[in-house]
Motif scaffolding. Structure first.
Motif, short mmCIF file in Angstrom:
data_model
loop_
_atom_site.label_atom_id
_atom_site.label_comp_id
_atom_site.label_asym_id
_atom_site.label_seq_id
_atom_site.Cartn_x
_atom_site.Cartn_y
_atom_site.Cartn_z
N LEU B 21 1.45 27.76 18.07
CA LEU B 21 0.53 28.91 18.06
C LEU B 21 0.03 29.24 19.47
O LEU B 21 -0.13 30.41 19.82
N ALA B 22 -0.18 28.19 20.29
CA ALA B 22 -0.60 28.44 21.67
C ALA B 22 0.53 29.16 22.42
O ALA B 22 0.29 30.13 23.15
N ALA B 23 1.77 28.69 22.22
CA ALA B 23 2.92 29.34 22.88
C ALA B 23 3.03 30.79 22.43
O ALA B 23 3.27 31.69 23.24
N LYS B 24 2.83 31.03 21.14
CA LYS B 24 2.92 32.40 20.60
C LYS B 24 1.91 33.32 21.30
O LYS B 24 2.15 34.50 21.51
N ILE B 58 7.39 14.30 0.48
CA ILE B 58 7.29 15.54 -0.29
C ILE B 58 6.25 16.43 0.36
O ILE B 58 5.36 15.93 1.04
N VAL B 59 6.36 17.74 0.16
CA VAL B 59 5.25 18.60 0.56
C VAL B 59 4.77 19.35 -0.66
O VAL B 59 5.55 19.93 -1.41
N GLU B 60 3.47 19.24 -0.90
CA GLU B 60 2.86 20.03 -1.96
C GLU B 60 1.77 20.86 -1.30
O GLU B 60 1.35 20.55 -0.19
N VAL B 61 1.33 21.92 -1.92
CA VAL B 61 0.39 22.87 -1.32
C VAL B 61 1.02 23.43 -0.03
O VAL B 61 0.71 23.00 1.09
N ILE B 62 1.92 24.38 -0.20
CA ILE B 62 2.65 24.88 0.97
C ILE B 62 1.96 26.07 1.64
O ILE B 62 2.47 26.59 2.63
N GLN B 63 0.80 26.48 1.11
CA GLN B 63 0.13 27.65 1.68
C GLN B 63 -0.14 27.54 3.18
O GLN B 63 0.09 28.51 3.92
N PRO B 64 -0.63 26.39 3.71
CA PRO B 64 -0.84 26.32 5.16
C PRO B 64 0.46 26.55 5.94
O PRO B 64 0.45 27.22 6.99
N LEU B 65 1.59 26.03 5.42
CA LEU B 65 2.86 26.26 6.11
C LEU B 65 3.24 27.74 6.06
O LEU B 65 3.69 28.32 7.05
N GLU B 66 3.04 28.36 4.89
CA GLU B 66 3.34 29.80 4.77
C GLU B 66 2.51 30.58 5.77
O GLU B 66 3.00 31.46 6.49
N ARG B 67 1.24 30.23 5.85
CA ARG B 67 0.31 30.94 6.75
C ARG B 67 0.74 30.72 8.20
O ARG B 67 0.72 31.66 9.00
N LEU B 68 1.14 29.47 8.52
CA LEU B 68 1.55 29.16 9.90
C LEU B 68 2.74 30.03 10.32
O LEU B 68 2.72 30.66 11.38
N PHE B 69 3.77 30.06 9.47
CA PHE B 69 4.95 30.83 9.87
C PHE B 69 4.66 32.32 9.93
O PHE B 69 5.21 33.03 10.76
N GLU B 70 3.74 32.79 9.08
CA GLU B 70 3.30 34.20 9.19
C GLU B 70 2.65 34.43 10.55
O GLU B 70 2.94 35.41 11.23
N MET B 71 1.77 33.51 10.95
CA MET B 71 1.08 33.65 12.24
C MET B 71 2.08 33.62 13.39
O MET B 71 1.85 34.17 14.46
N LEU B 72 3.22 32.93 13.15
CA LEU B 72 4.25 32.84 14.19
C LEU B 72 5.23 34.02 14.09
O LEU B 72 6.25 34.05 14.77
N GLY B 74 6.95 35.17 11.34
CA GLY B 74 8.11 35.10 10.43
C GLY B 74 7.69 34.63 9.06
O GLY B 74 6.58 34.87 8.61
N LYS B 75 8.60 33.94 8.41
CA LYS B 75 8.27 33.32 7.13
C LYS B 75 8.97 31.95 7.07
O LYS B 75 9.91 31.72 7.86
N ILE B 76 8.54 31.11 6.14
CA ILE B 76 9.09 29.74 6.09
C ILE B 76 10.61 29.76 6.08
O ILE B 76 11.26 29.05 6.84
N MET B 226 12.58 15.27 5.67
CA MET B 226 11.23 15.76 6.00
C MET B 226 11.14 16.28 7.43
O MET B 226 10.28 17.10 7.75
N ILE B 227 12.06 15.85 8.29
CA ILE B 227 12.04 16.33 9.68
C ILE B 227 12.30 17.84 9.74
O ILE B 227 12.02 18.48 10.75
N GLY B 228 12.80 18.39 8.63
CA GLY B 228 13.02 19.84 8.58
C GLY B 228 11.73 20.61 8.88
O GLY B 228 11.77 21.69 9.48
N ILE B 229 10.58 20.06 8.47
CA ILE B 229 9.32 20.78 8.69
C ILE B 229 8.96 20.80 10.18
O ILE B 229 8.81 21.88 10.76
N PRO B 230 8.84 19.62 10.84
CA PRO B 230 8.53 19.70 12.28
C PRO B 230 9.62 20.43 13.07
O PRO B 230 9.30 21.16 14.02
N ASN B 231 10.89 20.28 12.69
CA ASN B 231 11.95 21.00 13.39
C ASN B 231 11.73 22.50 13.29
O ASN B 231 11.92 23.25 14.25
N GLY B 232 11.36 22.96 12.08
CA GLY B 232 11.13 24.40 11.87
C GLY B 232 9.98 24.91 12.72
O GLY B 232 10.08 25.97 13.35
N ILE B 233 8.89 24.13 12.77
CA ILE B 233 7.73 24.56 13.57
C ILE B 233 8.11 24.58 15.06
O ILE B 233 7.79 25.51 15.80
#
Ligand SMILES: Cc1cc2nc3c(=O)[nH]c(=O)nc-3n(C[C@H](O)[C@H](O)[C@H](O)COP(=O)(O)OP(=O)(O)OC[C@H]3O[C@@H](n4cnc5c(N)ncnc54)[C@H](O)[C@@H]3O)c2cc1C
Lengths: 48, 501
Positions: B21-24, B58-72, B74-76, B226-233
């Protein structure tokens, strides 16, 4: 009357707390003890 | 002139989220990670063609991730693929019952009618209260700065509908679930999740009592591990110029007059920045990176008052055969009372619990590409703490014994001839975990979490004790977990953008 009430109130609260403690389950007592130990740190934790 | 605008120490989910987010926002940002892979607890490593998840499964409650990628921007799905896992769990209860909990609420109602008819009404109340709470609190509470009373009050004034849920934070996990259920099996099915927040049901905050319900909104596994999440961010951040360097251990913060202005690495080199973000355990940040001599007395007392979250050994298994399981997660549960007992009479006493296995994850069910053709992976852990320092012994010596106990349990519950089908097995003890991620005492969720250590009582995202120092990750905000640490990263970025943006 109000003066007397003011004197009695802390005693009543204390008696109530002691009674609640003895009625509480072991698990609740452990919880209360745990929270009691944490409370003194809250003013410090709030600022860090 | 600083080398960077922002240096982030640690490439865990919180650190990467803040960094991206700082880079963005146009800030020149560098992430420094001590290990050779990013993601911290939410990562994946490869051995002999098997890809094992370090911790999170596992990841449950994906709303923060959805919000993060929107702020960046795009989308998840632009950055990672999340595979839905249904059923949520397969249960093996202490009285030998086996059943699976489906994601669908109506199907779950049918299950409750069958296994605990007396709790059908309680299940409906759990859904009614819990679903509205989850919906109304999600954005408001998870993604809002909450370092001070005034921020909490502003939050309440902006979202008055959430005030009615405030008492839930002050209740216990078991208090909440007992207000809905009487049946021991139903209680078991909603109690063990308190350990997902690092506390036994009798101490954990009541708000986590609703985890068992939030799981019905969907649980997901990222393709590739699970590394897919940090890799995506990281990828999203790198699109905005984010730099990430691995194998870079930060030793100290560069400080002048109570202000952070960069970092010193283990190799002696120094890098300067306008501000530093630490994704480390907050005690390590303040007591090692900053150092007590750079802190006022109250700050040392405050940070020393926390305890580390619980450690938990993990076992990584590669099998040459498909295990006889029904779901991504299988839970071997015990009574609610024994979940408290493990904490009080084992963990706190320095005794390793009798069971090595209670949460079995079968990731190759969702993504067969994690193992060589025809092979399978099981990652399992005792979903309860084990002491960092077992009484009169140490984990390096106990490793072989623990492995054996784990195989025996695997044979009892999952695969009777497991021994003949194990191609690879590794035990990660609390000591190993500490060595891998530098988490003190192998604690898996940063600092211990209960109502006296969450939100405004957890270390602040914007430090008050050190100027230009920000914190993120499981030691801050709402504690450990994939959604909560991503949320903490968003909150920290909000402070940075307010101060420097
Ligand atoms: C066994 C286990 C199971 C879990 N299961 C789940 C789950 O199923 N679902 C879920 O939602 N959550 C789960 N969690 C919790 C979740 O994975 C974590 O809370 C979250 O990933 C932590 O993110 P973080 O931002 O705090 O960073 P961390 O993951 O703590 O990362 C910090 C990073 O900093 C690095 N670092 C440390 N010291 C230095 C230094 N001096 N210099 C540079 N870098 C340094 C570390 O190597 C690490 O990469 C689990 C955790 C564990 C351990």
């Amino acid at each position: 009357m109000i003066k007397n009430l003011k004197k009695v109130l802390p005693v009543l609260v204390l008696v109530g707390m002691v009674a609640a403690w003895f009625q509480a389950s072991e698990s609740t007592r452990r919880y209360l003890k745990h929270i009691g130990k944490q409370v003194p740190y809250l003013p410090y934790r709030y600022f860090i | 002139m600083s080398d960077y605008d922002v240096i982030v120490v640690g490439a865990g989910l919180g650190g990467l989220t803040t960094a991206a987010l700082a880079a963005k926002s146009g800030m020149k940002t560098l992430v420094l990670e001590q290990s050779d892979i990013i993601g911290g607890c939410c990562s994946t490593f490869e051995v002999d063609g098997y890809k094992f998840d370090v911790g999170a499964s596992i990841v449950e409650v994906i709303q923060p991730l959805e919000r993060l990628f929107e702020m960046l921007g795009g989308k998840i799905s632009d950055y990672l693929e999340l595979i839905p896992c249904d059923p949520i769990y397969s249960f093996i209860t202490d009285d030998g019952q086996r059943f699976s909990i489906p994601t669908d609420i109506d199907e779950t109602t049918e299950l409750v009618k069958r296994i605990a008819p007396e709790d059908v009404e309680g299940w409906h109340r759990f859904c009614d209260k819990g679903l509205s709470m989850i919906e109304e609190m999600m954005d408001a509470v998870m993604l809002s700065p909450m370092n001070t009373f005034s921020e909490a009050m502003q939050l309440g004034m902006k979202n008055p509908q959430i005030l009615k849920f405030a008492p839930t934070f002050a209740r216990t996990h078991q208090g909440v679930i007992r207000s809905f259920y009487k049946n021991p099996v139903m209680l078991q099915s909603a109690a063990f999740q308190s350990y997902f927040a690092g506390a036994p049901p009798e101490l954990g905050s009541g708000v986590f009592g609703y985890i068992a319900l939030s799981e019905h909104l969907g649980i997901y596994y990222p393709r590739g591990g699970m590394i897919g999440i940090p890799n995506g961010i990281a990828k999203a951040g790198m699109d905005y110029g984010l730099e990430i360097k691995v194998n870079q251990k930060v030793e100290k913060l560069l400080m002048e007059n109570g202000t952070a202005f960069g970092v010193k690495l283990e190799n002696g080199s120094e890098i300067t920045a306008k501000l530093v973000v630490s994704n480390l355990n907050a005690q390590v940040t303040y007591l090692k990176l900053v150092g007590p001599h750079n802190l006022p007395g109250w700050a040392v007392k405050a940070i020393a008052s926390y305890s580390n979250s619980m450690p938990c050994p993990m076992i990584y298994v590669g099998l040459d055969k498909k295990p006889d399981l029904e779901a991504h997660h299988t839970i071997v549960t015990s009574s609610l009372e024994s979940m408290n007992d493990v904490w009080n009479n084992f963990y706190k006493m320095g005794i390793i619990p009798e069971t090595a296995m209670s949460l079995v994850c079968w990731p190759t069910e969702a993504d067969p590409s994690l193992a060589p053709e025809g092979r399978h992976i099981l990652n399992f852990l005792c979903n309860a703490p084990a002491p960092y320092a077992p009484k009169g012994d140490n984990w390096d010596r106990l490793k072989g014994w623990y492995k054996d106990a784990a195989i025996k349990e695997l044979e009892t519950y999952v695969l009777p001839d497991a021994r003949d089908h194990i191609e690879y097995i590794q035990v990660s003890t609390p000591l190993d975990f500490e060595r891998r991620l530098l988490h003190p005492e192998g604690g898996i969720y940063g600092l211990f979490s209960d109502m006296t250590t969450l939100a405004m009582f957890r270390p602040r995202s914007r430090s008050k004790a050190v100027k230009n120092l920000y914190l993120t990750g499981s030691s801050t905000h709402l504690g450990g977990g994939v959604p909560t640490t991503v949320a903490s990263g968003i909150v920290t970025a909000k402070y940075i953008l307010k101060d420097f943006g």
